[in-house]
Scaffold this active site. Structure first.
Site, mmCIF file in Angstrom:
data_model
loop_
_atom_site.group_PDB
_atom_site.id
_atom_site.type_symbol
_atom_site.label_atom_id
_atom_site.label_comp_id
_atom_site.label_asym_id
_atom_site.label_seq_id
_atom_site.Cartn_x
_atom_site.Cartn_y
_atom_site.Cartn_z
ATOM 1 N N ASP A 54 0.834 -1.198 0.000
ATOM 2 C CA ASP A 54 0.000 0.000 0.000
ATOM 3 C C ASP A 54 0.875 1.257 0.000
ATOM 4 O OD1 ASP A 54 -2.551 1.523 0.482
ATOM 5 O OD2 ASP A 54 -1.551 1.948 2.375
ATOM 6 N N GLU A 125 -2.126 -5.109 -3.463
ATOM 7 C CA GLU A 125 -1.141 -4.459 -2.600
ATOM 8 C C GLU A 125 -0.123 -5.451 -2.056
ATOM 9 O OE1 GLU A 125 -4.086 -0.832 -1.132
ATOM 10 O OE2 GLU A 125 -3.780 -2.574 0.158
#
Length: 229
Positions: A54, A125
């Site tokens: 992320d 992610e």
């Protein structure tokens, strides 16, 4: 003396898929964790790699936007939020065909977690986090540029955010600001659904459901503007 069980490995199909998708696969245990959902009960799942990926994604997109767009901070933030959103990450994973390679517990798979926006977004992610550890930042940044090229060149995040549009509409029509209320939260942890109601006093209300509270608020604001704006 007891012989230890062999370490779990990627299947040849999954390894080939990762390589064909542009990922750099060296440490198979790392990539196995990146594709493993917590419902399996495995010692290692994708949560820590998701956290890392992320941040790598956010930095890459922010830098890319800064280089390509002369807009003000608010415009950059608007596009950044849209480009790294859970739904956009899920779209990337879906486009790569990730659903077939996610390792899930039986109940989670039966519940459709392999196609859940939340799970697919998390997988994108976690894969980026694994690539960062296995290949470094430069290679991962180049991969993100490839995977996000269409969104960056397209309209993702260019229009005014629905919540901002609704706030301005209410002010412009001398109405009190919109009020958002979470009216329902349902589903298993891997496929939560949030229903949000937005109300502008003395005008009306609208509801929407999505896989995150933030996205449900956005959808409710959009629905309100389509109905009353």
């Amino acid at each position: 003396m007891t012989t230890p069980a062999p370490a779990p490995m990627l299947t040849p199909d999954t390894r080939d898929w990762l390589t064909a998708s542009g990922f750099t696969v060296k440490d198979e245990a790392l990539w196995l964790a990146a594709l493993t959902h917590g419902s399996t009960g495995a010692k290692s799942d994708y949560q820590r790699l998701e956290f890392l990926g992320d941040r790598v994604l956010g930095l890459t997109i922010a830098d890319w936007l800064f280089e390509r767009n002369p807009g003000a901070e608010g415009q950059l933030a608007q596009r950044l939020n849209a480009l790294v959103s859970k739904s956009n990450c899920a779209a990337v994973a879906s486009g790569l065909g990730a659903s077939e390679h996610i390792l899930l517990g039986k109940q989670a798979r039966d519940d459709g977690a392999a196609k859940s926006t939340n799970v697919l977004g998390d997988i994108t992610e976690s894969l980026l986090g694994a690539n960062f550890l296995d290949a470094g930042f430069d290679a991962t940044r180049a991969l993100i540029h490839e995977l996000w090229a269409d969104q960056m060149d397209g309209d993702t995040g260019r229009s005014k955010h629905p919540k901002s549009a609704l706030q301005e509409w209410a002010a412009g029509n001398q109405r009190r600001g919109p009020v958002y209320e979470l009216v329902d939260r349902s589903g298993p942890d891997h496929a939560l659904q949030f229903t949000v109601r937005v109300t502008v006093p003395k005008v009306g209300q609208a509801e929407a459901t999505s896989g995150s509270k933030r996205e449900a608020e956005t959808a409710a604001a959009k629905a309100f503007m389509e109905r009353f704006g």
